[in-house]
Design an enzyme around this catalytic site. Structure first.
Site, PDB file in Angstrom:
ATOM      1  N   TRP A 149       0.798  -1.230   0.000  1.00 22.52           N
ATOM      2  CA  TRP A 149       0.000   0.000   0.000  1.00 22.52           C
ATOM      3  C   TRP A 149       0.830   1.279   0.000  1.00 22.52           C
ATOM      4  O   TRP A 149       0.275   2.369  -0.093  1.00 22.52           O
ATOM      5  CB  TRP A 149      -0.916   0.006   1.234  1.00 22.52           C
ATOM      6  CG  TRP A 149      -0.195  -0.392   2.513  1.00 22.52           C
ATOM      7  CD1 TRP A 149      -0.221  -1.624   3.097  1.00 22.52           C
ATOM      8  CD2 TRP A 149       0.664   0.423   3.326  1.00 22.52           C
ATOM      9  NE1 TRP A 149       0.570  -1.629   4.230  1.00 22.52           N
ATOM     10  CE2 TRP A 149       1.124  -0.378   4.394  1.00 22.52           C
ATOM     11  CE3 TRP A 149       1.086   1.751   3.269  1.00 22.52           C
ATOM     12  CZ2 TRP A 149       1.981   0.091   5.385  1.00 22.52           C
ATOM     13  CZ3 TRP A 149       1.951   2.226   4.245  1.00 22.52           C
ATOM     14  CH2 TRP A 149       2.386   1.397   5.285  1.00 22.52           C
ATOM     15  N   GLY A 226       6.656  -6.435   0.441  1.00 22.75           N
ATOM     16  CA  GLY A 226       5.989  -6.228   1.724  1.00 22.75           C
ATOM     17  C   GLY A 226       6.941  -6.553   2.855  1.00 22.75           C
ATOM     18  O   GLY A 226       8.163  -6.444   2.712  1.00 22.75           O
ATOM     19  N   GLU A 248      10.820  -8.577  -2.458  1.00 20.57           N
ATOM     20  CA  GLU A 248      11.344  -7.250  -2.066  1.00 20.57           C
ATOM     21  C   GLU A 248      10.791  -6.977  -0.678  1.00 20.57           C
ATOM     22  O   GLU A 248       9.613  -6.662  -0.523  1.00 20.57           O
ATOM     23  CB  GLU A 248      10.860  -6.168  -3.032  1.00 20.57           C
ATOM     24  CG  GLU A 248      11.245  -6.377  -4.472  1.00 20.57           C
ATOM     25  CD  GLU A 248      12.728  -6.257  -4.740  1.00 20.57           C
ATOM     26  OE1 GLU A 248      13.492  -5.940  -3.803  1.00 20.57           O
ATOM     27  OE2 GLU A 248      13.130  -6.511  -5.880  1.00 20.57           O
ATOM     28  N   LEU A 249      11.642  -7.069   0.358  1.00 17.40           N
ATOM     29  CA  LEU A 249      11.128  -7.075   1.728  1.00 17.40           C
ATOM     30  C   LEU A 249      11.600  -5.846   2.517  1.00 17.40           C
ATOM     31  O   LEU A 249      12.014  -4.858   1.949  1.00 17.40           O
ATOM     32  CB  LEU A 249      11.505  -8.396   2.392  1.00 17.40           C
ATOM     33  CG  LEU A 249      11.089  -9.630   1.567  1.00 17.40           C
ATOM     34  CD1 LEU A 249      11.542 -10.907   2.233  1.00 17.40           C
ATOM     35  CD2 LEU A 249       9.596  -9.652   1.303  1.00 17.40           C
ATOM     36  N   CYS A 282      10.540   1.340   1.996  1.00 17.41           N
ATOM     37  CA  CYS A 282      11.466   0.311   2.481  1.00 17.41           C
ATOM     38  C   CYS A 282      12.919   0.792   2.460  1.00 17.41           C
ATOM     39  O   CYS A 282      13.764   0.235   3.143  1.00 17.41           O
ATOM     40  CB  CYS A 282      11.291  -0.977   1.698  1.00 17.41           C
ATOM     41  SG  CYS A 282      11.277  -0.711  -0.068  1.00 17.41           S
TER      42      CYS A 282
HETATM   43  P1  NAD Z   1       1.734  -6.772   6.952  1.00 20.98           P
HETATM   44  O1  NAD Z   1       2.981  -7.509   7.238  1.00 20.98           O
HETATM   45  O2  NAD Z   1       0.448  -7.255   7.494  1.00 20.98           O
HETATM   46  O3  NAD Z   1       1.491  -6.656   5.359  1.00 20.98           O
HETATM   47  C1  NAD Z   1       2.489  -6.243   4.458  1.00 20.98           C
HETATM   48  C2  NAD Z   1       1.917  -6.461   3.037  1.00 20.98           C
HETATM   49  O4  NAD Z   1       1.751  -7.857   2.818  1.00 20.98           O
HETATM   50  C3  NAD Z   1       0.522  -5.863   2.813  1.00 20.98           C
HETATM   51  O5  NAD Z   1       0.488  -5.332   1.512  1.00 20.98           O
HETATM   52  C4  NAD Z   1      -0.427  -7.056   2.955  1.00 20.98           C
HETATM   53  O6  NAD Z   1      -1.594  -6.921   2.153  1.00 20.98           O
HETATM   54  C5  NAD Z   1       0.410  -8.183   2.439  1.00 20.98           C
HETATM   55  N1  NAD Z   1       0.107  -9.476   3.054  1.00 20.98           N
HETATM   56  C6  NAD Z   1      -0.025  -9.750   4.372  1.00 20.98           C
HETATM   57  N2  NAD Z   1      -0.257 -11.069   4.568  1.00 20.98           N
HETATM   58  C7  NAD Z   1      -0.283 -11.636   3.337  1.00 20.98           C
HETATM   59  C8  NAD Z   1      -0.468 -12.968   2.873  1.00 20.98           C
HETATM   60  N3  NAD Z   1      -0.637 -14.007   3.711  1.00 20.98           N
HETATM   61  N4  NAD Z   1      -0.445 -13.188   1.545  1.00 20.98           N
HETATM   62  C9  NAD Z   1      -0.238 -12.167   0.670  1.00 20.98           C
HETATM   63  N5  NAD Z   1      -0.040 -10.890   1.055  1.00 20.98           N
HETATM   64  C10 NAD Z   1      -0.056 -10.625   2.372  1.00 20.98           C
HETATM   65  O7  NAD Z   1       1.987  -5.316   7.456  1.00 20.98           O
HETATM   66  P2  NAD Z   1       1.348  -3.917   7.149  1.00 20.98           P
HETATM   67  O8  NAD Z   1       0.888  -3.330   8.423  1.00 20.98           O
HETATM   68  O9  NAD Z   1       0.388  -3.908   5.999  1.00 20.98           O
HETATM   69  O10 NAD Z   1       2.632  -3.173   6.661  1.00 20.98           O
HETATM   70  C11 NAD Z   1       3.661  -2.878   7.597  1.00 20.98           C
HETATM   71  C12 NAD Z   1       4.934  -3.599   7.315  1.00 20.98           C
HETATM   72  O11 NAD Z   1       4.991  -4.069   5.992  1.00 20.98           O
HETATM   73  C13 NAD Z   1       6.061  -2.612   7.471  1.00 20.98           C
HETATM   74  O12 NAD Z   1       6.641  -2.767   8.733  1.00 20.98           O
HETATM   75  C14 NAD Z   1       7.011  -2.919   6.351  1.00 20.98           C
HETATM   76  O13 NAD Z   1       8.075  -3.711   6.825  1.00 20.98           O
HETATM   77  C15 NAD Z   1       6.253  -3.775   5.404  1.00 20.98           C
HETATM   78  N6  NAD Z   1       6.037  -3.143   4.103  1.00 20.98           N
HETATM   79  C16 NAD Z   1       7.077  -3.141   3.252  1.00 20.98           C
HETATM   80  C17 NAD Z   1       6.944  -2.565   2.020  1.00 20.98           C
HETATM   81  C18 NAD Z   1       8.085  -2.542   1.061  1.00 20.98           C
HETATM   82  O14 NAD Z   1       8.087  -1.729   0.154  1.00 20.98           O
HETATM   83  N7  NAD Z   1       9.065  -3.444   1.203  1.00 20.98           N
HETATM   84  C19 NAD Z   1       5.730  -1.987   1.648  1.00 20.98           C
HETATM   85  C20 NAD Z   1       4.654  -2.023   2.555  1.00 20.98           C
HETATM   86  C21 NAD Z   1       4.819  -2.623   3.790  1.00 20.98           C
END
Ligand code: NAD
Length: 487
Positions: A149, A226, A248-249, A282
């Site tokens: 997002w 994510g 990409e984490l 990130c």
């Molecule tokens: P989260 O860990 O719940 O989700 C991160 C992302 O993964 C979201 O887009 C979510 O829809 C997706 N996701 C979650 N569970 C999934 C599953 N089982 N299968 C497929 N997709 C799934 O956390 P959040 O509160 O949404 O975001 C916060 C954390 O996410 C941050 O601390 C950051 O580390 C990470 N993040 C990283 C990036 C990046 O560009 N690397 C981008 C967004 C969020």
């Protein structure tokens, strides 16, 4: 008049809704601005079947023709820039001019990969007469992609661009909290004449969708951006089915400020960069390791610059930093600041949520933060900066490398000797010196250690979306010799 779009799924070249939906919230005022449909199992089955048919067609388009359609879609997105940027600001909160830059960046990913698709050369391996060894690159198949997002348009662009340029079909589950960016991409490809089934867009319950799609035989690559925790989980599912992944984490970028730079200039660039996208990047610079001789000057200028960042509604042209994208980020910022304070850190700026409606949190500067504070090892993914003094480059590099992350790292120095050491010793997929720009379309982006696997963009980006096939071909007579002793 520009308005937030009607959100739909895009499957097999058609738009569809669903009886189930989730609210989309404007983080600037917490109002519901739309409802995103939740894909059912039947929708996912349709997407899988469509992607199979789409792949059979698309893989046989010439790379040039594929490129023309991708470029046409990018051109349409550039023409629709204001409309797309407005949607992004409403659903994500970022200032409108930053949303516009995001759309341009997304288009650049498409334009770069469209051209790279035409340069995805194989090779001929020298051989003896009568036999040839040829290496060809072919599209890997259907990609299951998951985008987050924080950049509603440019994050899905990375994955869609790579897949389509390589000749793959794709099912992408974009972020439910910020769905309009991906929706605008689907509209542009629809209008550009992409064959049906090549690109399918779904939303829903993330874990339901990933656990259903990844094991399916039709899926040949899993691409995710994510958190590290979710990335490890999806990699585990993919491994059980022997599927490759592109991950990409998370990151926790260190910034090493050496004693040979102007601390005020470095601090101003750094504080402004920290505010970008509310720190929800990130590659956001977070752990500043500043040579002790410059520490006080750097911290003072950083704090003054951070305190001047105008926080507000992204639709207000004076706003420099919008709200955080969701209430989880506010909770995370409050918890990290409280923990750092309690462990003895000095809070030089910010530190508390802005009262009233909306998820507003100022750029927050924490100085002399003890190593055992959570912020020193947990990615804040928000506008928190840590400024700690170091006495040498050795100490700074050791601290920079001390976490399991290795995505982006930065340094300020004019010394060639320092640069040589940084290039050699810093553990990161992206090292930027005297700039806080971590990646552009033409450079490969990705992490080491727990920050992920694989690269997007650059000359390397398409390799994940292709398989390598070696063809050994004997020409002329077969040269068969009958086995001895047989009649
Ligand atoms: P989260 O860990 O719940 O989700 C991160 C992302 O993964 C979201 O887009 C979510 O829809 C997706 N996701 C979650 N569970 C999934 C599953 N089982 N299968 C497929 N997709 C799934 O956390 P959040 O509160 O949404 O975001 C916060 C954390 O996410 C941050 O601390 C950051 O580390 C990470 N993040 C990283 C990036 C990046 O560009 N690397 C981008 C967004 C969020």
């Amino acid at each position: 008049m520009t308005q937030y779009p009607d959100l739909q799924l895009y499957i097999d070249g058609s738009w569809r809704t669903s009886p189930e939906s989730l609210p989309v919230i404007n983080p600037a005022d917490e109002r519901v601005i739309g409802r995103v449909p939740v894909a059912s199992r039947a929708d996912l089955d349709d997407a899988l079947a469509a992607a199979a048919r789409g792949f059979a067609v698309w893989r046989n388009y010439s790379p040039r023709k594929r490129g023309e359609i991708i470029l046409k879609a990018a051109q349409l997105m550039r023409e629709r820039l204001d409309e797309i940027a407005f949607s992004i600001t409403l659903e994500h909160g970022k200032p409108l001019d930053q949303a516009r830059l995001e759309v341009v960046r997304g288009c650049e990913f498409f334009e770069w990969d469209a051209a790279e698709g035409q340069r995805d050369y194989g090779r001929v391996i020298p051989s003896e007469p009568g036999i040839s060894y040829t290496v060809v690159h072919q599209p890997i198949g259907t990609v299951a992609a998951f985008s987050p997002w924080n950049f509603p348009m440019s994050q899905p662009s990375r994955k869609i661009a790579g897949a389509l340029a390589a000749g793959c079909s794709i099912i992408i589950k974009a972020a439910e909290e910020t769905p309009a960016g991906a929706l605008h991409i689907a509209r542009a490809f629809h209008d550009a004449g992409l064959p049906r089934g090549v690109f399918n867009l779904v939303f829903g319950i993330p874990s339901d969708i990933s656990s259903y799609l990844i094991p399916n035989d039709q899926i040949r690559l899993v691409a995710f951006t994510g958190s590290t925790a979710v990335g490890k989980h999806l990699t585990g599912i993919a491994a059980q089915h022997m599927k490759p992944v592109l991950m990409e984490l998370g990151g926790h970028a260190p910034v090493i400020v050496c004693d040979d730079v102007n601390p005020h200039e470095a601090a101003i660039i750094s504080a402004i960069r920290k505010a970008r996208n509310g720190g929800q990047v990130c590659t956001s610079p977070t752990r500043f390791f500043v040579h002790e001789r410059l520490f006080e000057d750097f911290a003072r200028t950083f704090t003054e610059t951070a305190a001047r960042v105008k926080v507000g509604n992204g639709l207000d042209p004076k706003t420099e930093m919008g709200p955080l994208a969701n209430s989880r980020r506010i909770d995370a910022m409050e918890a990290l600041v409280a923990d750092a304070r309690q462990k003895g850190a000095r809070v030089l700026a910010g530190g508390e949520r802005v009262s009233g409606k909306g998820y507003f949190f100022p750029v927050t500067v924490l100085a002399e933060v003890p190593e055992d504070a959570r912020i020193m090892s947990e990615e804040p993914f928000g506008p928190l900066a840590v400024i700690n003094p170091v006495s040498s480059l050795d100490e700074a590099i050791k601290k920079a490398n001390s976490l399991p992350f290795g995505l982006a790292a930065y340094a300020f120095t004019h010394s060639a000797d320092n640069v040589a050491r940084l290039v050699n010793e810093v553990e990161a997929g992206n090292l930027s010196i005297n700039t806080l720009e971590a990646s552009v379309a033409e450079t490969p982006f990705g992490g080491v250690k727990s920050s992920g696997y694989g690269r997007e963009g650059g000359a390397e980006g398409l390799s994940h979306y292709t398989i390598i096939k070696n063809v050994s071909h004997r020409t002329g007579h077969l040269g068969a010799v009958a086995p001895q002793g047989e009649e």
